[in-house]
Design a protein around this motif. Structure first.
Motif, PDB file in Angstrom:
ATOM      1  N   CYS A  77      57.034  43.204 -14.911  1.00 60.56           N
ATOM      2  CA  CYS A  77      57.639  42.123 -15.687  1.00 60.56           C
ATOM      3  C   CYS A  77      59.149  42.013 -15.479  1.00 60.56           C
ATOM      4  O   CYS A  77      59.781  41.167 -16.093  1.00 60.56           O
ATOM      5  N   ASP A  99      60.126  39.210 -18.130  1.00 60.06           N
ATOM      6  CA  ASP A  99      59.018  38.404 -18.632  1.00 60.06           C
ATOM      7  C   ASP A  99      58.379  39.188 -19.775  1.00 60.06           C
ATOM      8  O   ASP A  99      57.549  40.067 -19.561  1.00 60.06           O
ATOM      9  N   THR A 101      56.302  38.376 -21.941  1.00 59.10           N
ATOM     10  CA  THR A 101      54.873  38.155 -22.190  1.00 59.10           C
ATOM     11  C   THR A 101      54.034  39.231 -21.514  1.00 59.10           C
ATOM     12  O   THR A 101      52.907  39.478 -21.924  1.00 59.10           O
ATOM     13  N   LYS A 102      54.555  39.863 -20.469  1.00 57.47           N
ATOM     14  CA  LYS A 102      53.829  40.918 -19.761  1.00 57.47           C
ATOM     15  C   LYS A 102      54.245  42.319 -20.207  1.00 57.47           C
ATOM     16  O   LYS A 102      53.518  43.282 -19.977  1.00 57.47           O
ATOM     17  N   LYS A 131      55.976  29.581 -24.413  1.00 51.84           N
ATOM     18  CA  LYS A 131      55.908  30.774 -23.566  1.00 51.84           C
ATOM     19  C   LYS A 131      57.204  30.986 -22.788  1.00 51.84           C
ATOM     20  O   LYS A 131      57.591  32.119 -22.509  1.00 51.84           O
ATOM     21  N   TYR A 134      59.987  33.472 -23.863  1.00 50.43           N
ATOM     22  CA  TYR A 134      59.825  34.905 -23.667  1.00 50.43           C
ATOM     23  C   TYR A 134      60.178  35.357 -22.256  1.00 50.43           C
ATOM     24  O   TYR A 134      60.046  36.532 -21.946  1.00 50.43           O
TER      25      TYR A 134
END
Length: 190
Positions: A77, A99, A101-102, A131, A134
Motif C-alpha cells: 500500500c 493507500d 484502504t489496503k 474511497k 483514503y
C-alpha cells in the motif's frame, strides 16, 4: 410444584443480582464523551495511519526514498519515489503515497525504516464515503504543513514587529499626559 418454586427462586435471585449491578452503576460518575464537541486523548502507542517525520534542522522530510518501507509492506500500500536534488548529498523523497484502504496497520513499514522517517499518526477520525480520501500523499501533506507553519510564523513575526514599532509611541503618549489624582471617594461614579 417443587420445580416451579425453584424456578421462581432462581428468577428472583437473578432479578436481585441484576438490580444490584444496575444500582451500583447508577451512582458512579458518567464517563461519556460528547463526541463532536469533545474528543479523547489518544494513547502514545495508538496506531493511526503512518505519516512522514520532519527533520527539525531542515524542516523537510527525513525520508530519503530508500524504499525499505515499500518493500517491507505486506499489503503493498506504499509507493515511494525520490530524486537527488542539486547540491544535496542524498536523495530526497518527492512522492510518498499511502493507500489506506489496503493498509493493515501491521507496523512493518515503521519497523523497517532505519532513520525513523515515518511514524504512526494519532488521527482516528478518518470517516468518509469517498474511497479517494483514503489515498494520501504524505509528502504533499508534510509540505502543506510546513508552508502553513512558515506562513503562521511569518505573520506572527510581522505582528510582533508592528507591536514593537507601536510600543514606544504608546509609552510616549502616556508619558506626555499628566496623571490626575482621583479625588472622588471610592464607589461614586464620575
Amino acid at each position: 410444584m417443587k420445580n416451579s418454586l425453584k424456578e421462581i427462586a432462581t428468577g428472583f435471585n437473578s432479578l436481585v443480582t441484576g438490580m444490584r449491578i444496575t444500582l451500583g452503576q447508577f451512582f458512579k460518575p458518567s464517563v461519556t464523551v460528547q463526541y463532536p464537541h469533545e474528543s479523547l486523548k489518544m494513547p502514545e502507542k495508538f496506531r493511526g495511519h503512518i505519516v512522514l517525520v520532519r527533520d527539525p534542522e531542515t524542516g523537510k522530510a527525513k525520508c530519503f526514498a530508500c524504499k525499505l518501507c515499500e518493500r517491507a509492506c505486506p499489503s503493498d500500500c506504499i509507493t515511494v519515489e525520490g530524486a537527488k536534488l542539486e547540491g544535496a548529498k542524498k536523495k530526497s523523497v518527492t512522492h510518498y503515497v499511502l493507500d489506506f484502504t489496503k493498509c493493515s496497520l501491521c507496523g512493518s513499514c515503521v519497523e523497517a525504516c532505519r532513520d525513523g522517517a515515518i511514524r504512526y499518526s494519532h488521527e482516528y477520525n478518518l470517516a468518509s464515503t469517498n474511497k479517494d480520501d483514503y489515498i494520501m500523499d504524505l509528502f504533499k501533506r508534510l509540505e502543506t504543513e510546513r508552508l502553513e507553519a512558515e506562513r503562521v510564523e511569518g505573520s506572527l513575526k510581522s505582528e510582533v514587529q508592528s507591536l514593537k514599532s507601536e510600543g514606544p509611541l504608546q509609552e510616549t503618549k502616556s508619558a506626555e499626559q499628566p496623571s490626575t489624582p482621583n479625588t472622588q471617594p471610592p464607589g461614586t461614579a464620575k
